[in-house]
Write an enzyme that holds these catalytic residues in place. Structure first.
Site, PDB file in Angstrom:
ATOM      1  N   GLY A 143      84.050 -49.650  78.781  1.00 43.91           N
ATOM      2  CA  GLY A 143      83.721 -51.036  78.424  1.00 43.91           C
ATOM      3  C   GLY A 143      83.312 -51.900  79.594  1.00 43.91           C
ATOM      4  N   GLY A 192      80.694 -51.316  81.500  1.00 42.64           N
ATOM      5  CA  GLY A 192      79.266 -51.187  81.778  1.00 42.64           C
ATOM      6  C   GLY A 192      78.903 -50.085  82.758  1.00 42.64           C
ATOM      7  CB  SER A 193      80.338 -46.729  83.560  1.00 39.95           C
ATOM      8  OG  SER A 193      80.246 -46.036  82.329  1.00 39.95           O
ATOM      9  CD  GLU A 205      73.151 -49.545  78.831  1.00 36.95           C
ATOM     10  OE1 GLU A 205      73.385 -48.535  79.517  1.00 36.95           O
ATOM     11  OE2 GLU A 205      73.993 -50.425  78.619  1.00 36.95           O
ATOM     12  CG  ASP A 236      76.492 -53.820  78.786  1.00 41.16           C
ATOM     13  OD1 ASP A 236      76.809 -54.983  78.475  1.00 41.16           O
ATOM     14  OD2 ASP A 236      77.084 -52.816  78.334  1.00 41.16           O
TER      15      ASP A 236
HETATM   16  N1  LIG Z   1      78.120 -42.541  87.416  1.00 43.88           N
HETATM   17  C1  LIG Z   1      77.696 -41.907  86.311  1.00 43.88           C
HETATM   18  N2  LIG Z   1      77.134 -40.695  86.397  1.00 43.88           N
HETATM   19  C2  LIG Z   1      76.686 -40.046  85.285  1.00 43.88           C
HETATM   20  N3  LIG Z   1      76.777 -40.551  84.040  1.00 43.88           N
HETATM   21  C3  LIG Z   1      77.324 -41.770  83.909  1.00 43.88           C
HETATM   22  C4  LIG Z   1      77.808 -42.512  85.017  1.00 43.88           C
HETATM   23  N4  LIG Z   1      78.291 -43.680  84.567  1.00 43.88           N
HETATM   24  C5  LIG Z   1      78.110 -43.663  83.224  1.00 43.88           C
HETATM   25  N5  LIG Z   1      77.534 -42.531  82.828  1.00 43.88           N
HETATM   26  C6  LIG Z   1      77.144 -42.162  81.460  1.00 43.88           C
HETATM   27  O1  LIG Z   1      77.441 -43.269  80.622  1.00 43.88           O
HETATM   28  C7  LIG Z   1      78.370 -42.884  79.601  1.00 43.88           C
HETATM   29  C8  LIG Z   1      79.314 -44.026  79.319  1.00 43.88           C
HETATM   30  O2  LIG Z   1      78.552 -45.071  78.758  1.00 43.88           O
HETATM   31  P1  LIG Z   1      79.091 -45.992  77.611  1.00 43.88           P
HETATM   32  O3  LIG Z   1      78.029 -46.960  77.332  1.00 43.88           O
HETATM   33  O4  LIG Z   1      79.634 -45.175  76.491  1.00 43.88           O
HETATM   34  O5  LIG Z   1      80.359 -46.722  78.297  1.00 43.88           O
HETATM   35  P2  LIG Z   1      80.371 -47.926  79.346  1.00 43.88           P
HETATM   36  O6  LIG Z   1      78.981 -48.280  79.706  1.00 43.88           O
HETATM   37  O7  LIG Z   1      81.304 -47.593  80.431  1.00 43.88           O
HETATM   38  O8  LIG Z   1      81.034 -49.102  78.478  1.00 43.88           O
HETATM   39  P3  LIG Z   1      80.278 -50.319  77.716  1.00 43.88           P
HETATM   40  O9  LIG Z   1      78.965 -49.802  77.261  1.00 43.88           O
HETATM   41  O10 LIG Z   1      81.186 -50.632  76.564  1.00 43.88           O
HETATM   42  O11 LIG Z   1      80.241 -51.410  78.715  1.00 43.88           O
HETATM   43  C9  LIG Z   1      79.089 -41.677  80.163  1.00 43.88           C
HETATM   44  O12 LIG Z   1      79.563 -40.883  79.111  1.00 43.88           O
HETATM   45  C10 LIG Z   1      77.968 -40.982  80.949  1.00 43.88           C
HETATM   46  O13 LIG Z   1      77.129 -40.232  80.104  1.00 43.88           O
HETATM   47  C1  LIG Z   2      78.735 -53.233  72.408  1.00 46.05           C
HETATM   48  C2  LIG Z   2      77.659 -53.880  73.247  1.00 46.05           C
HETATM   49  O1  LIG Z   2      77.346 -55.160  72.661  1.00 46.05           O
HETATM   50  C3  LIG Z   2      78.115 -54.183  74.663  1.00 46.05           C
HETATM   51  C4  LIG Z   2      78.640 -53.003  75.426  1.00 46.05           C
HETATM   52  O2  LIG Z   2      79.024 -53.444  76.718  1.00 46.05           O
HETATM   53  C5  LIG Z   2      76.438 -52.977  73.242  1.00 46.05           C
HETATM   54  C6  LIG Z   2      75.167 -53.630  73.783  1.00 46.05           C
HETATM   55  O3  LIG Z   2      75.085 -54.872  73.760  1.00 46.05           O
HETATM   56  O4  LIG Z   2      74.267 -52.881  74.166  1.00 46.05           O
HETATM   57 MG   LIG Z   3      77.524 -48.726  78.272  1.00 47.47          MG
END
Ligand SMILES: Nc1ncnc2c1ncn2[C@@H]1O[C@H](COP(=O)(O)OP(=O)(O)OP(=O)(O)O)[C@@H](O)[C@H]1O
Ligand SMILES: C[C@@](O)(CCO)CC(=O)[O-]
Ligand SMILES: [Mg+2]
Length: 378
Positions: free
Chosen positions: A145, A147-148, A193, A204
């Site tokens: 969550g 924004g990785s 993304e 994000d």
């Molecule tokens: N440093 C990294 N190296 C490789 N893949 C990555 C890396 N960081 C993120 N990812 C990819 O992004 C996916 C996670 O993205 P996801 O959008 O589900 O979660 P998030 O971005 O951390 O949270 P959110 O979208 O809620 O802010 C991982 O499963 C992987 O595929």
């Molecule tokens: C859940 C969401 O609203 C935010 C994820 O950080 C998805 C997006 O806006 O792309």
């Molecule tokens: Mg994400």
């Protein structure tokens, strides 16, 4: 030659999910970064026929011969257009998925596949089929969550665009980008993304590119200037989840109950707008009163997110635990587990609540809010 870039993670203060359906959301960069370093081999080097990706923090390495990439990824050998972001077609994405599968990613790390697909798409679209070793490491928890996924797309794109630019003033320090380059970076990062989120709103990658705090609605960016202290405790429930699946779950619920869901999205829109107004307000209202309003808005936003179906028992546990200490929390990002934000009004002592949350197996940390966006270093 070596080029480095970094891009921050983010918190969403209000409006996640609803923002995918056209509502306003408010997000801020945090001081946890994903770093990307590109190493280009000399023509004479023995590895000048490969593209290698090293994920340092999880000790994994993937490598493709340039011939294999050229054979699999549809391309036009004469036109490489880093200045014109394009979308990855379904056909190209399928070919890339095959290249990722060939790497035999360990089953426990299969969630990396979409990140590696994004890597291959952005690299080959911006730099073509040139040899390099790309080293990535991140201070952000993956899929929690913060924004990785966006930080990966932004940092990688920033490094790729910087290396394809002719204007490389060697400085040794972190450099921010000008408006034109930020816009280009943000567009490419959005394309990256899309591979990970399916249907991202773009908030994000935008906050990771630009930094600071933004209000975002249907691609329109308003930079916010906070006029009050804003401290948040971040609690990682450590429950893994995937943004793409959660976003598509909300769309499914909207398909089943369009009117009800649109009412939720409208309510979220009002909450985000009010929050942005409070944060920026320079009027006489005391900080305590502003904090009380923000608390109430966060509580309402969490209730609406729960109605959208993206809360989780671990998130509810964090909310109940912090409520015992008279603190208000909401999920941040896609929910379904991941991270929870707790507002820390001026003067809050966090020791006791952190102790209780950590005793339940959660991980707590504070991060500075509203800092740098993407930066590069030669
Ligand atoms: N440093 C990294 N190296 C490789 N893949 C990555 C890396 N960081 C993120 N990812 C990819 O992004 C996916 C996670 O993205 P996801 O959008 O589900 O979660 P998030 O971005 O951390 O949270 P959110 O979208 O809620 O802010 C991982 O499963 C992987 O595929
Ligand atoms: C859940 C969401 O609203 C935010 C994820 O950080 C998805 C997006 O806006 O792309
Ligand atoms: Mg994400």
């Amino acid at each position: 030659m070596e080029v480095k870039a970094r891009a921050p993670g983010k918190i969403i203060l209000a409006g996640e999910h609803a923002v995918v359906h056209g509502s306003t959301a408010v997000a801020a960069a945090i001081d946890l970064y994903t770093y990307v370093t590109l190493h280009f081999p000399l023509q004479s080097a023995k590895n000048n026929d490969k593209l290698t990706l090293q994920l340092k923090d999880i000790s994994l390495e993937f490598s493709w011969s340039l011939d294999r990439l050229k054979e699999a990824i549809p391309h036009n050998s004469t036109t490489l257009c880093p200045s014109k972001p394009t979308s990855c077609s379904d056909q190209t994405l399928k070919s890339i998925a095959v290249l990722v599968e060939e790497q035999n990613i360990p089953e426990a790390k299969i969630w990396l596949s979409s990140g590696i697909s994004t890597f291959l798409w952005l690299y080959t679209s911006i730099l073509g089929f040139n040899p390099a070793t790309v080293v990535i490491n991140s201070e952000l928890p993956y899929g929690s969550g913060l924004g990785s996924s966006a930080a990966l797309s932004v940092a990688l794109t920033a490094a790729l665009l910087a290396s394809s630019s002719s204007d490389k003033a060697r400085s040794g320090g972190w450099l921010s980008l000008d408006e034109t380059n930020l816009e280009l970076l943000n567009k490419w990062a959005f394309e990256g993304e899309k591979i990970i989120h399916g249907k991202p709103s773009g908030i994000d990658n935008t906050v990771s590119s630009y930094g600071n705090m933004i209000k975002f609605c249907s691609g329109e960016i308003t930079r916010l200037q906070s006029n009050m202290p804003l401290r948040m405790l971040i609690t990682n429930t450590r429950v893994g989840r995937n943004t793409k699946a959660l976003v598509s779950g909300v769309s499914e619920r909207k398909r089943r109950h369009p009117e009800a869901m649109n009412s939720l999205f409208n309510a979220v829109d009002s909450i985000s707008k009010e929050l942005a107004t409070i944060i920026q307000s320079k009027d006489e209202t005391s900080v305590t009163e502003k904090e009380e309003s923000i608390k109430e808005l966060m509580e309402m936003n969490q209730g609406l997110l729960q109605s959208m179906g993206v809360s989780h028992s671990s998130i509810e546990t964090v909310i109940q635990t912090t409520a015992k200490h008279k603190l208000t929390s909401k999920l941040t990002g896609a929910g379904g587990g991941g991270c929870v934000l707790t507002l820390l009004p001026t003067g809050t002592v966090v020791d006791k609540v952190v102790e209780e949350l950590e005793a339940s197996g959660f991980q707590c940390f504070t991060a500075s809010i509203g800092g740098n966006g993407a930066q590069i270093c030669y």
